[in-house]
Design an enzyme around this catalytic site. Structure first.
Site, short mmCIF file in Angstrom:
data_model
loop_
_atom_site.label_atom_id
_atom_site.label_comp_id
_atom_site.label_asym_id
_atom_site.label_seq_id
_atom_site.Cartn_x
_atom_site.Cartn_y
_atom_site.Cartn_z
N GLY A 122 26.89 22.26 58.56
CA GLY A 122 27.55 22.77 57.37
C GLY A 122 27.65 24.27 57.29
O GLY A 122 27.96 24.83 56.24
N VAL A 123 27.43 24.95 58.43
CA VAL A 123 27.46 26.41 58.41
C VAL A 123 28.89 26.95 58.41
O VAL A 123 29.12 28.11 58.09
CB VAL A 123 26.66 26.96 59.61
CG1 VAL A 123 27.41 26.76 60.91
CG2 VAL A 123 26.31 28.42 59.43
N LYS A 152 36.17 18.03 70.20
CA LYS A 152 34.82 17.77 69.70
C LYS A 152 34.35 16.50 70.38
O LYS A 152 34.81 15.41 70.06
CB LYS A 152 34.79 17.61 68.19
CG LYS A 152 33.38 17.28 67.68
CD LYS A 152 33.16 17.75 66.27
CE LYS A 152 31.71 17.52 65.88
NZ LYS A 152 31.31 18.28 64.70
N GLY A 160 26.30 19.64 64.80
CA GLY A 160 25.06 20.14 64.22
C GLY A 160 24.57 21.38 64.93
O GLY A 160 25.33 22.15 65.49
#
Length: 210
Positions: free
Chosen positions: A12-13, A32, A102
């Site tokens: 979530g950065v 991804k 992540g």
């Protein structure tokens, strides 16, 4: 083919938004390899909406898992075995932007972390970090994990509101390049992201080091 891997200090950065801006700025393909969680949408869908890239440059995932969890757990719940052979970098014409899942030590399987996967690829990594409180520790630990595995670091990109000291001290202590700070955008769309990326992110140091 030139490859840049985008990772973050945490979930979530903002690395997906950064990856979208990077892929759009480079006219790259985006990949991804492991998507864990599809609600409200997967990161490939977000990048397709924000990058301005044609659909053909948004590559399908090697693993598209429904459970929003660490890849090793999402795969176990979904009844899938993640195999390294399926995670080889795709061959494309031109640059390729690859987004991790992540943080660096998130387990991909029982024996492999995301950082181990980056070491297997051996390609330069851009670390995305928040500007907020706690980012110094998170960023320096992430950089140590990259260096310990011999993974080349293209630079750090901060995301969020300005914090001059955090943005100064992390690259200074780590001895890596700062690529700048991408501000939070509201509303967020492809044109605003492209304009903000061009105004705030400097990739010249990244390519000069390669």
């Amino acid at each position: 083919m030139s490859v840049l891997v985008v990772t973050g200090t945490d979930t979530g950065v903002g690395k997906t938004v950064f990856a979208a801006g990077l892929a759009g700025a480079l006219g790259a393909h985006y990949w991804k390899p492991i998507q864990a969680g599809l609600e409200p949408e997967g990161d490939r869908d977000t990048v397709a909406a924000l990058s301005g890239l044609p659909a053909a440059r948004i590559l399908p995932e090697a693993y598209r898992l429904t459970t929003p969890a660490s890849p090793h757990l999402a795969a176990r719940i979904d009844g899938v075995e993640i195999k390294l052979a399926r995670l080889a970098l795709p061959q494309v014409d031109g640059p390729l932007v690859v987004e991790g899942a992540g943080g660096l030590l998130v387990p991909v399987s029982e024996t492999l972390t995301m950082a181990d996967l980056f070491a297997y690829w051996g390609q330069p990594v851009i670390l995305c970090a928040r500007t907020a409180l706690g980012t110094i520790n998170h960023s320096l630990l992430s950089i140590e994990a990259l260096k310990a595995r011999g993974i080349p670091i293209a630079g750090i990109a901060f995301i969020g509101d300005p914090h001059a000291e955090n943005e100064r001290i992390v690259p200074h202590l780590a001895g890596i390049a700062s690529l700048g700070r991408l501000p939070l955008l509201d509303p967020l769309d492809a044109s605003r992201l492209a304009a903000a990326f061009a105004a705030h992110i400097d990739l010249s140091e990244t390519f000069n080091r390669r």
